[in-house]
Design a protein around this motif. Structure first.
Motif, PDB file in Angstrom:
ATOM      1  N   LYS A 351     -17.175  23.435  14.332  1.00 47.94           N
ATOM      2  CA  LYS A 351     -17.466  21.818  13.832  1.00 47.94           C
ATOM      3  C   LYS A 351     -18.090  21.011  13.494  1.00 47.94           C
ATOM      4  O   LYS A 351     -19.381  21.668  13.758  1.00 47.94           O
ATOM      5  CB  LYS A 351     -16.863  21.804  15.502  1.00 47.94           C
ATOM      6  N   GLU A 352     -17.486  20.197  12.860  1.00 53.33           N
ATOM      7  CA  GLU A 352     -18.055  19.449  11.904  1.00 53.33           C
ATOM      8  C   GLU A 352     -19.979  18.442  12.953  1.00 53.33           C
ATOM      9  O   GLU A 352     -18.726  18.731  13.706  1.00 53.33           O
ATOM     10  CB  GLU A 352     -17.620  18.464  10.838  1.00 53.33           C
ATOM     11  N   PHE A 353     -20.456  17.938  12.880  1.00 57.42           N
ATOM     12  CA  PHE A 353     -21.153  17.206  13.379  1.00 57.42           C
ATOM     13  C   PHE A 353     -20.692  16.177  13.559  1.00 57.42           C
ATOM     14  O   PHE A 353     -20.320  15.715  12.285  1.00 57.42           O
ATOM     15  CB  PHE A 353     -23.005  17.160  12.936  1.00 57.42           C
ATOM     16  N   PRO A 354     -21.255  15.422  14.339  1.00 59.11           N
ATOM     17  CA  PRO A 354     -20.832  13.738  14.640  1.00 59.11           C
ATOM     18  C   PRO A 354     -21.332  13.434  13.464  1.00 59.11           C
ATOM     19  O   PRO A 354     -22.236  13.088  12.748  1.00 59.11           O
ATOM     20  CB  PRO A 354     -21.116  13.655  16.211  1.00 59.11           C
ATOM     21  N   PRO A 355     -20.580  11.585  12.906  1.00 55.01           N
ATOM     22  CA  PRO A 355     -20.569  11.475  11.121  1.00 55.01           C
ATOM     23  C   PRO A 355     -22.060  10.759  11.637  1.00 55.01           C
ATOM     24  O   PRO A 355     -22.598  10.392  10.557  1.00 55.01           O
ATOM     25  CB  PRO A 355     -19.181  10.093  11.669  1.00 55.01           C
ATOM     26  N   ASP A 356     -21.899  10.474  12.726  1.00 52.86           N
ATOM     27  CA  ASP A 356     -23.827   9.739  13.463  1.00 52.86           C
ATOM     28  C   ASP A 356     -24.819  10.286  12.841  1.00 52.86           C
ATOM     29  O   ASP A 356     -25.916  10.015  12.609  1.00 52.86           O
ATOM     30  CB  ASP A 356     -23.939   9.163  14.587  1.00 52.86           C
ATOM     31  N   ASP A 357     -24.367  11.951  12.730  1.00 55.53           N
ATOM     32  CA  ASP A 357     -25.382  12.905  12.401  1.00 55.53           C
ATOM     33  C   ASP A 357     -25.963  13.142  11.201  1.00 55.53           C
ATOM     34  O   ASP A 357     -26.124  13.711  10.924  1.00 55.53           O
ATOM     35  CB  ASP A 357     -25.447  14.292  13.870  1.00 55.53           C
ATOM     36  N   ALA A 358     -24.924  13.062  10.523  1.00 58.66           N
ATOM     37  CA  ALA A 358     -24.239  13.450   9.397  1.00 58.66           C
ATOM     38  C   ALA A 358     -25.977  12.856   8.310  1.00 58.66           C
ATOM     39  O   ALA A 358     -25.949  11.618   7.991  1.00 58.66           O
ATOM     40  CB  ALA A 358     -22.970  12.687   8.295  1.00 58.66           C
ATOM     41  N   VAL A 359     -26.333  13.837   7.072  1.00 58.73           N
ATOM     42  CA  VAL A 359     -27.163  13.591   6.114  1.00 58.73           C
ATOM     43  C   VAL A 359     -26.434  13.037   5.429  1.00 58.73           C
ATOM     44  O   VAL A 359     -25.634  13.299   4.967  1.00 58.73           O
ATOM     45  CB  VAL A 359     -27.578  14.896   5.620  1.00 58.73           C
ATOM     46  N   PRO A 360     -27.722  11.850   4.481  1.00 57.26           N
ATOM     47  CA  PRO A 360     -27.258  11.313   3.824  1.00 57.26           C
ATOM     48  C   PRO A 360     -27.240  11.747   2.402  1.00 57.26           C
ATOM     49  O   PRO A 360     -27.622  12.819   2.286  1.00 57.26           O
ATOM     50  CB  PRO A 360     -28.349   9.826   3.606  1.00 57.26           C
ATOM     51  N   GLU A 361     -26.016  11.261   1.434  1.00 54.05           N
ATOM     52  CA  GLU A 361     -25.684  11.516   0.199  1.00 54.05           C
ATOM     53  C   GLU A 361     -27.105  11.606  -0.619  1.00 54.05           C
ATOM     54  O   GLU A 361     -26.786  11.705  -1.750  1.00 54.05           O
ATOM     55  CB  GLU A 361     -24.801  11.729  -0.015  1.00 54.05           C
ATOM     56  N   VAL A 362     -28.312  12.167  -0.624  1.00 51.95           N
ATOM     57  CA  VAL A 362     -29.604  11.680  -1.616  1.00 51.95           C
ATOM     58  C   VAL A 362     -30.480  12.996  -0.775  1.00 51.95           C
ATOM     59  O   VAL A 362     -30.473  13.587  -0.767  1.00 51.95           O
ATOM     60  CB  VAL A 362     -30.224  10.512  -0.981  1.00 51.95           C
ATOM     61  N   PRO A 363     -31.760  12.964  -2.789  1.00 54.63           N
ATOM     62  CA  PRO A 363     -32.094  14.659  -2.473  1.00 54.63           C
ATOM     63  C   PRO A 363     -32.751  14.606  -0.939  1.00 54.63           C
ATOM     64  O   PRO A 363     -34.080  13.370  -0.370  1.00 54.63           O
ATOM     65  CB  PRO A 363     -33.365  14.603  -3.293  1.00 54.63           C
ATOM     66  N   ALA A 364     -33.414  15.741  -0.897  1.00 52.99           N
ATOM     67  CA  ALA A 364     -34.069  15.928   0.316  1.00 52.99           C
ATOM     68  C   ALA A 364     -35.450  14.632   0.627  1.00 52.99           C
ATOM     69  O   ALA A 364     -35.767  14.728   1.696  1.00 52.99           O
ATOM     70  CB  ALA A 364     -34.377  17.561   0.428  1.00 52.99           C
ATOM     71  N   SER A 365     -35.991  15.022   0.110  1.00 54.49           N
ATOM     72  CA  SER A 365     -36.732  13.973  -0.370  1.00 54.49           C
ATOM     73  C   SER A 365     -37.456  12.349   0.078  1.00 54.49           C
ATOM     74  O   SER A 365     -37.893  12.249   0.384  1.00 54.49           O
ATOM     75  CB  SER A 365     -38.204  14.130  -1.363  1.00 54.49           C
TER      76      SER A 365
END
Length: 373
Positions: A351-365
């Motif tokens: 299952k997907e993780f809750p939206p509030d926990d999603a990783v932003p679509e930016v480089p890892a650094s």
């Protein structure tokens, strides 16, 4: 009674010229103290060594006959106030130095030629900066002081309308070690843990993967190793003003953030240890989890670690040990700053993780830090 331009060498426990036994200049970690001048005026004593503060500057005014006024400057930004009175000022100069990297290498003084007052002052720092203010002393005796460690702790003498006499107090020996003892932090581990102060869970990485095969299973491995920086810094004024950059020994209720081998961080008291004033190192955050996927099956993976940032104040006693066997101690506040990381952990689920926990679509650094409740 005059001393006819003769210098007097005074024992550490017997500085006279009106200085009482209760005076901070009457005794301390100095020796072979030299006084040049007469007995006019009133006694003065300026030192803050019992607070861990040293002198880092001097300003001198002089006429053609003698030194009229002097002012001393301390490492805490304060000054002694002007001693003497600027009247027929013909010469003036100020000399400053950084006690953490520089010090005094040479001091020469002269009387006024009549045994009544201070005639001239010459000071040179280890870095080569100089101050030379006073009367023409050609033909007079020169009195050179022993500067020992080069760390100026104080000054004493007599003054009124002019500077009747001057003696400088240098730390008598180089420093062997500095210990910070009886440390007590203003916040306790229980208080900080209850508040979760400075603690947060950080998303290191995120994956959304589907087995695109239509007729075979697949093993998806979510794995990576990242480097993060941990640090700890003790801001103890004394270690700076006394030019100490080596390890310090710590004892007392030393607060520590984490130092944990688990995936969580917490505040705790650590054992006494010998530490550098500033520490910084890279730590490896490694995670790996494998998931067997059927054709068309989708999986969501996330890796996290706890980070902690803390800045807090403490009280302590600073103990300075000298190479000649001498020692002295004073109370002084300090600040500790620490950044630490726990071990990393990872998990995969269907299952997907809750939206509030999603990783932003930016480089890892550049990923933002997220708190996971």
């Amino acid at each position: 009674m005059f001393f006819n331009a003769r210098a007097l060498f005074l024992g550490a426990a017997a500085l006279f010229f009106g200085l009482s036994a209760a005076d901070d200049c009457a005794q301390g970690p100095w020796q072979d103290v030299q006084y040049v001048g007469g007995q006019g005026g009133s006694p003065y004593c300026h030192t803050k060594y019992l607070d861990g503060t040293v002198m880092t500057g001097i300003e001198v005014w002089a006429s053609k006959k003698e030194v009229e006024a002097i002012q001393f400057y301390y490492s805490d930004g304060t000054n002694s106030g002007q001693l003497g009175k600027v009247d027929k000022n013909k010469k003036h100069a100020r000399l400053d130095w950084d006690s953490s990297t520089d010090g005094i290498s040479q001091v020469k003084t002269w009387g006024n030629g009549k045994g009544e007052s201070l005639g001239r002052v010459y000071i040179r720092t280890k870095g080569g900066a100089e101050l030379d203010v006073g009367k023409d002393t050609d033909g007079q005796d020169t009195y050179e002081s022993k500067t020992a460690s080069g760390i100026l702790l104080g000054a004493f003498g007599r003054s009124g309308e002019v500077i009747d006499g001057l003696g400088l107090l240098f730390l008598k020996s180089k420093i062997d070690k500095i210990t910070v003892e009886d440390m007590v932090f203003k916040e306790t581990p229980d208080q900080l843990n209850a508040q979760m102060k400075g603690l947060q869970t950080v998303i290191l990485d995120y994956a959304d993967h589907t087995n695109a095969n239509t007729d075979s299973n697949e093993t998806f491995t979510f794995t990576k190793t990242e480097t993060r920086t941990t640090s700890k810094k003790y801001s103890q004024t004394a270690t700076h003003t006394f030019g100490w950059s080596n390890a310090i020994e710590l004892s007392g209720k030393i607060l520590d953030l984490g130092a944990s081998s688990t995936t969580t961080l917490k505040y705790e008291y650590s054992r006494s240890s010998t530490e550098e004033s500033t520490q910084e190192k890279g730590v490896q955050l490694a995670y790996s989890v494998s998931t067997a996927l059927k054709p068309g099956q989708r999986v969501f993976c996330r890796a996290t670690a706890m980070s902690g940032e803390y800045k807090g104040d403490y009280t302590a006693n600073v103990h300075i040990w000298l190479e000649d066997g001498g020692e002295f101690k004073f109370a002084q506040d300090g600040t500790m700053e620490q950044v630490n990381w726990s071990q990393a952990s990872s998990i995969c689920q269907d299952k997907e993780f809750p939206p509030d926990d999603a990783v932003p679509e930016v480089p890892a650094s550049k990923r933002a830090l997220k708190f996971i409740a």
